[in-house]
Design an enzyme around this catalytic site. Sequence first.
Site, PDB file in Angstrom:
ATOM      1  N   ASN A   1       0.829  -1.182   0.064  1.00 31.18           N
ATOM      2  CA  ASN A   1      -0.189   0.092   0.032  1.00 31.18           C
ATOM      3  C   ASN A   1       0.882   1.276   0.111  1.00 31.18           C
ATOM      4  O   ASN A   1       1.998   1.332   0.583  1.00 31.18           O
ATOM      5  CB  ASN A   1      -1.002   0.025   1.243  1.00 31.18           C
ATOM      6  CG  ASN A   1      -1.867   1.200   1.342  1.00 31.18           C
ATOM      7  OD1 ASN A   1      -2.486   1.512   0.091  1.00 31.18           O
ATOM      8  ND2 ASN A   1      -2.044   1.554   2.400  1.00 31.18           N
TER       9      ASN A   1
ATOM     10  N   ASP B   1      -2.477   0.950   8.428  1.00 30.70           N
ATOM     11  CA  ASP B   1      -1.066   1.718   7.870  1.00 30.70           C
ATOM     12  C   ASP B   1       0.041   1.343   8.942  1.00 30.70           C
ATOM     13  O   ASP B   1       0.989   2.146   9.011  1.00 30.70           O
ATOM     14  CB  ASP B   1      -1.306   3.157   7.912  1.00 30.70           C
ATOM     15  CG  ASP B   1      -2.473   3.650   6.977  1.00 30.70           C
ATOM     16  OD1 ASP B   1      -2.671   3.142   5.810  1.00 30.70           O
ATOM     17  OD2 ASP B   1      -3.276   4.587   7.470  1.00 30.70           O
TER      18      ASP B   1
END
Length: 222
Positions: A115, A153
């Site tokens: 990501n 994240d």
Amino acid sequence: MMTDAALDQPRIVILISGTGSNMLAIADAIKAGQIDAMVAGVICNRPDAAGIQYAKDRDLPVEVIDHKNFTSREDFDFAMMKAIDGFAPDLVVLAGFMRILTPDFVRRYEGRMVNIHPSLLPKYHGLHTHQRAIDAGDSEHGVSVHYVTEELDGGPVIAQAVVSIDVEDDADSLKRKVQQQEHVLYPIVVKWCTEGRLLMKNGVATLDGKPIPKSGLQLSNQ
């Protein structure tokens, strides 16, 4: 007809929710011969996303799975997994895919899913990162590419690019600076993945067998 060389190329599936600018950067790097791989498919969760047409303009296979048609995240993610597996990817690339993934989804692709996030992780998980960096009085901001794990994240950082925050910057101008770096950084990391140089072992990102520092590799500066 697909050539034998194309059949041997690593297969990438890219997930998008918006314009897909990082998808385009990766696709253009492949077209330019900078990455020896193929975009096997693009999957988007928003039927009105501009990136759908951009992908079609580059003759990339596109599948739209509207998350609003599902009553739970689990059902949506199951449909996503089915679509992703249909493209038989070696690598899953999140490129502005604005959905929180369920643990089952993450575990299925862990170690082969990356990501890109618009901050210098571990700073500023989540949204509105540009404004948050300005509000905090930071002198630097940037972008991180990381492996996807169950922590939002929070997976091992692979690489970062840094930009300066100038007095005249607002969230929009800072976003533009960061996006310029994104479009350089992400294709580099994807290339490492497709070449087998980048791996995640025991929760640690490694490049050419050497552990990457927790802050990631610093690949560019502004």
